[in-house]
Design a protein around this motif. Sequence first.
Motif, short mmCIF file in Angstrom:
data_model
loop_
_atom_site.label_atom_id
_atom_site.label_comp_id
_atom_site.label_asym_id
_atom_site.label_seq_id
_atom_site.Cartn_x
_atom_site.Cartn_y
_atom_site.Cartn_z
N ILE A 1 0.82 -1.21 0.00
CA ILE A 1 0.00 0.00 0.00
C ILE A 1 0.86 1.27 0.00
O ILE A 1 0.33 2.36 0.02
CB ILE A 1 -1.00 0.04 1.19
N ASP A 2 2.17 1.10 -0.07
CA ASP A 2 3.07 2.24 -0.13
C ASP A 2 3.48 2.48 -1.58
O ASP A 2 4.29 1.71 -2.13
CB ASP A 2 4.31 1.97 0.73
N PRO A 3 2.94 3.52 -2.23
CA PRO A 3 3.27 3.76 -3.64
C PRO A 3 4.77 3.90 -3.90
O PRO A 3 5.25 3.49 -4.95
CB PRO A 3 2.54 5.06 -3.97
N ALA B 1 0.80 5.56 -10.87
CA ALA B 1 0.33 5.86 -9.52
C ALA B 1 1.07 5.08 -8.44
O ALA B 1 1.12 5.50 -7.29
CB ALA B 1 -1.17 5.55 -9.41
N GLY B 2 1.64 3.94 -8.80
CA GLY B 2 2.27 3.10 -7.78
C GLY B 2 1.25 2.33 -6.97
O GLY B 2 1.56 1.84 -5.89
N LEU B 3 0.04 2.23 -7.49
CA LEU B 3 -1.04 1.53 -6.79
C LEU B 3 -1.82 0.67 -7.77
O LEU B 3 -1.91 1.01 -8.94
CB LEU B 3 -2.02 2.52 -6.17
N GLY C 1 -7.00 -0.52 0.42
CA GLY C 1 -6.37 -0.60 1.73
C GLY C 1 -5.81 0.74 2.18
O GLY C 1 -5.93 1.13 3.35
N LEU C 2 -5.22 1.47 1.26
CA LEU C 2 -4.65 2.78 1.58
C LEU C 2 -5.73 3.82 1.88
O LEU C 2 -5.49 4.79 2.58
CB LEU C 2 -3.76 3.26 0.42
#
Length: 142
Positions: A23-25, A99-101, A108-109
């Motif tokens: 969940i950390d981009p 986005a890194g997601l 979750g984020l």
Amino acid sequence: MLMLIALLSGGLFGLGLVVSGMIDPVKVLGFLNLFGDWDPSLALVMGGALAVFAPGYFIWRKGHRRCVLGTELPRVSAPNIDARLVGGALVFGIGWGLAGLCPGPAIGLAGSLQWQAGAFIAAMVAGFWLVGRLTAAGSGKP
């Protein structure tokens, strides 16, 4: 019983996303940066997911059509790889890379109330709506 197991499975999946850093981009973008400062730790997460998934998949492929709870597993048709599938995969991958997601970690984020998660989820919902409209327009349905 099935709903309880689904809830526990979803909770375990979400916990795995948090613990693994998915969940950390910044961590995800570090994993996708193959030619820079590459962070291979998410490859271990993916390998662990495959190790959990693979035995059940191969049992299913051998013809076992019932899950552990006794319900029948759905039959899956042969894959249909066409322009829509490839185009959708490209859009998904480009969005994930920018986005890194991806959808699971973004949801979750969202619990952290960060604006990036909200923006990603809004874009994802807009994409669902747009695809629905384009699909309906192409099929002649309102």
